[in-house]
Motif scaffolding. Structure first.
Motif, PDB file in Angstrom:
ATOM      1  N   LEU A  20      50.930  63.238  77.935  1.00  0.00           N
ATOM      2  CA  LEU A  20      52.140  63.340  78.759  1.00  0.00           C
ATOM      3  C   LEU A  20      51.923  62.769  80.153  1.00  0.00           C
ATOM      4  O   LEU A  20      52.809  62.146  80.730  1.00  0.00           O
ATOM      5  CB  LEU A  20      52.607  64.793  78.820  1.00  0.00           C
ATOM      6  CG  LEU A  20      53.099  65.348  77.480  1.00  0.00           C
ATOM      7  CD1 LEU A  20      53.374  66.842  77.581  1.00  0.00           C
ATOM      8  CD2 LEU A  20      54.320  64.598  76.984  1.00  0.00           C
ATOM      9  N   HIS A  21      50.727  62.953  80.677  1.00  0.00           N
ATOM     10  CA  HIS A  21      50.408  62.386  81.992  1.00  0.00           C
ATOM     11  C   HIS A  21      50.455  60.859  81.950  1.00  0.00           C
ATOM     12  O   HIS A  21      50.855  60.211  82.916  1.00  0.00           O
ATOM     13  CB  HIS A  21      49.032  62.888  82.451  1.00  0.00           C
ATOM     14  CG  HIS A  21      48.697  62.531  83.858  1.00  0.00           C
ATOM     15  ND1 HIS A  21      49.455  62.914  84.934  1.00  0.00           N
ATOM     16  CD2 HIS A  21      47.673  61.804  84.366  1.00  0.00           C
ATOM     17  CE1 HIS A  21      48.918  62.446  86.042  1.00  0.00           C
ATOM     18  NE2 HIS A  21      47.828  61.762  85.721  1.00  0.00           N
ATOM     19  N   SER A  22      50.097  60.283  80.812  1.00  0.00           N
ATOM     20  CA  SER A  22      50.123  58.818  80.697  1.00  0.00           C
ATOM     21  C   SER A  22      51.555  58.273  80.833  1.00  0.00           C
ATOM     22  O   SER A  22      51.759  57.194  81.375  1.00  0.00           O
ATOM     23  CB  SER A  22      49.490  58.356  79.385  1.00  0.00           C
ATOM     24  OG  SER A  22      50.304  58.667  78.275  1.00  0.00           O
ATOM     25  N   PHE A  23      52.545  59.035  80.360  1.00  0.00           N
ATOM     26  CA  PHE A  23      53.941  58.617  80.514  1.00  0.00           C
ATOM     27  C   PHE A  23      54.311  58.519  81.993  1.00  0.00           C
ATOM     28  O   PHE A  23      54.959  57.563  82.426  1.00  0.00           O
ATOM     29  CB  PHE A  23      54.890  59.607  79.822  1.00  0.00           C
ATOM     30  CG  PHE A  23      54.970  59.452  78.337  1.00  0.00           C
ATOM     31  CD1 PHE A  23      55.903  58.611  77.762  1.00  0.00           C
ATOM     32  CD2 PHE A  23      54.120  60.164  77.507  1.00  0.00           C
ATOM     33  CE1 PHE A  23      55.995  58.481  76.383  1.00  0.00           C
ATOM     34  CE2 PHE A  23      54.208  60.046  76.134  1.00  0.00           C
ATOM     35  CZ  PHE A  23      55.141  59.198  75.572  1.00  0.00           C
ATOM     36  N   SER A  36      43.867  54.762  80.355  1.00  0.00           N
ATOM     37  CA  SER A  36      42.711  55.657  80.332  1.00  0.00           C
ATOM     38  C   SER A  36      43.123  57.059  79.875  1.00  0.00           C
ATOM     39  O   SER A  36      42.438  57.684  79.052  1.00  0.00           O
ATOM     40  CB  SER A  36      42.089  55.712  81.734  1.00  0.00           C
ATOM     41  OG  SER A  36      41.037  56.634  81.769  1.00  0.00           O
ATOM     42  N   SER A  37      44.247  57.532  80.373  1.00  0.00           N
ATOM     43  CA  SER A  37      44.724  58.870  80.032  1.00  0.00           C
ATOM     44  C   SER A  37      45.108  58.975  78.555  1.00  0.00           C
ATOM     45  O   SER A  37      44.752  59.946  77.877  1.00  0.00           O
ATOM     46  CB  SER A  37      45.913  59.225  80.924  1.00  0.00           C
ATOM     47  OG  SER A  37      46.300  60.559  80.743  1.00  0.00           O
ATOM     48  N   ILE A  42      43.826  60.410  72.749  1.00  0.00           N
ATOM     49  CA  ILE A  42      43.542  60.001  71.364  1.00  0.00           C
ATOM     50  C   ILE A  42      42.137  60.439  70.955  1.00  0.00           C
ATOM     51  O   ILE A  42      41.923  60.899  69.830  1.00  0.00           O
ATOM     52  CB  ILE A  42      43.744  58.483  71.196  1.00  0.00           C
ATOM     53  CG1 ILE A  42      45.242  58.147  71.307  1.00  0.00           C
ATOM     54  CG2 ILE A  42      43.163  57.978  69.883  1.00  0.00           C
ATOM     55  CD1 ILE A  42      45.548  56.667  71.448  1.00  0.00           C
ATOM     56  N   LYS A  43      41.203  60.335  71.879  1.00  0.00           N
ATOM     57  CA  LYS A  43      39.832  60.771  71.590  1.00  0.00           C
ATOM     58  C   LYS A  43      39.785  62.285  71.355  1.00  0.00           C
ATOM     59  O   LYS A  43      39.070  62.760  70.475  1.00  0.00           O
ATOM     60  CB  LYS A  43      38.910  60.379  72.745  1.00  0.00           C
ATOM     61  CG  LYS A  43      37.454  60.646  72.501  1.00  0.00           C
ATOM     62  CD  LYS A  43      36.605  60.136  73.641  1.00  0.00           C
ATOM     63  CE  LYS A  43      35.131  60.335  73.340  1.00  0.00           C
ATOM     64  NZ  LYS A  43      34.284  59.834  74.431  1.00  0.00           N
ATOM     65  N   GLY A  57      50.711  51.406  73.581  1.00  0.00           N
ATOM     66  CA  GLY A  57      51.222  50.040  73.450  1.00  0.00           C
ATOM     67  C   GLY A  57      51.841  49.522  74.733  1.00  0.00           C
ATOM     68  O   GLY A  57      51.643  48.364  75.109  1.00  0.00           O
ATOM     69  N   ASN A  58      52.594  50.375  75.418  1.00  0.00           N
ATOM     70  CA  ASN A  58      53.232  49.934  76.655  1.00  0.00           C
ATOM     71  C   ASN A  58      52.213  49.599  77.742  1.00  0.00           C
ATOM     72  O   ASN A  58      52.394  48.642  78.498  1.00  0.00           O
ATOM     73  CB  ASN A  58      54.215  50.982  77.177  1.00  0.00           C
ATOM     74  CG  ASN A  58      55.614  50.714  76.710  1.00  0.00           C
ATOM     75  OD1 ASN A  58      56.059  49.579  76.684  1.00  0.00           O
ATOM     76  ND2 ASN A  58      56.314  51.756  76.330  1.00  0.00           N
ATOM     77  N   ALA A  59      51.177  50.395  77.840  1.00  0.00           N
ATOM     78  CA  ALA A  59      50.144  50.094  78.842  1.00  0.00           C
ATOM     79  C   ALA A  59      49.517  48.732  78.557  1.00  0.00           C
ATOM     80  O   ALA A  59      49.378  47.903  79.466  1.00  0.00           O
ATOM     81  CB  ALA A  59      49.079  51.188  78.859  1.00  0.00           C
TER      82      ALA A  59
END
Length: 182
Positions: A20-23, A36-37, A42-43, A57-59
């Protein structure tokens, strides 16, 4: 952003917290941090939920790594091949990479899934215009305007093409304008 950072302090190894932070980071244009987030998420959760592939994908797309973006969207679509949001992102990644036949096929799939999905028609108008199929491009533009008579090419461009290379963005705007979108 502050709430996301606080959540990460409370749960630094929370997969969904990182996802959620990646969004948020993407919305702020902080693509490398977003990548990175989401990779950390995923890891932490190898049984990756479909919505993780959107920021991944967007990143990549925003960082100019179009093939990695396509790979991410295709992985997400293996979980749900009818997810319109990922299909749309995949179509635009194909368009960005000049893979117009694949983009057209993807847009047509979106139309079959939901005839009122405006992004599919915009994608078709762009693809047909870019491949100099002006009649088809115009037909797709008419569908856009039927679905959304107040459509503004300027607003759409600012929202959806803001991270595109200027020459590619301008080319798409020109073909959409030529098709009848204003």
């Amino acid at each position: 952003l502050a709430a996301g950072k606080k959540a990460l302090q409370l749960e630094p190894n929370g997969a969904d917290t990182n996802a959620l932070h990646s969004f948020t980071l993407l919305a702020l244009g902080r693509n490398e941090e977003a990548l990175s987030s989401i990779k950390k998420a995923i890891k932490l959760n190898p049984i990756t939920p479909i919505y993780y592939f959107w920021p991944l994908g967007n990143a990549y797309f925003n960082m100019g790594e179009n093939e990695k973006a396509i790979e991410a969207f295709e992985k997400g679509l293996k979980i749900n091949p009818n997810y319109l949001g990922l299909l749309n992102l995949l179509a635009w990644s194909y368009i960005n990479g000049g893979q117009y036949d694949r983009a057209i096929a993807t847009c047509n799939k979106m139309v079959k899934l939901n005839r009122k999905y405006i992004e599919a028609h915009i994608g078709l108008a762009a693809c047909y215009g870019l491949t100099v199929k002006d009649t088809e491009s115009h037909k797709a533009a008419i569908e856009v305007l039927k679905l959304y008579p107040e459509f503004s090419l300027e607003k759409w461009t600012k929202t959806y093409l803001k991270n595109w290379e200027v020459a590619k963005r301008d080319n798409i705007v020109n073909v959409l304008s030529k098709a009848g979108l204003k």
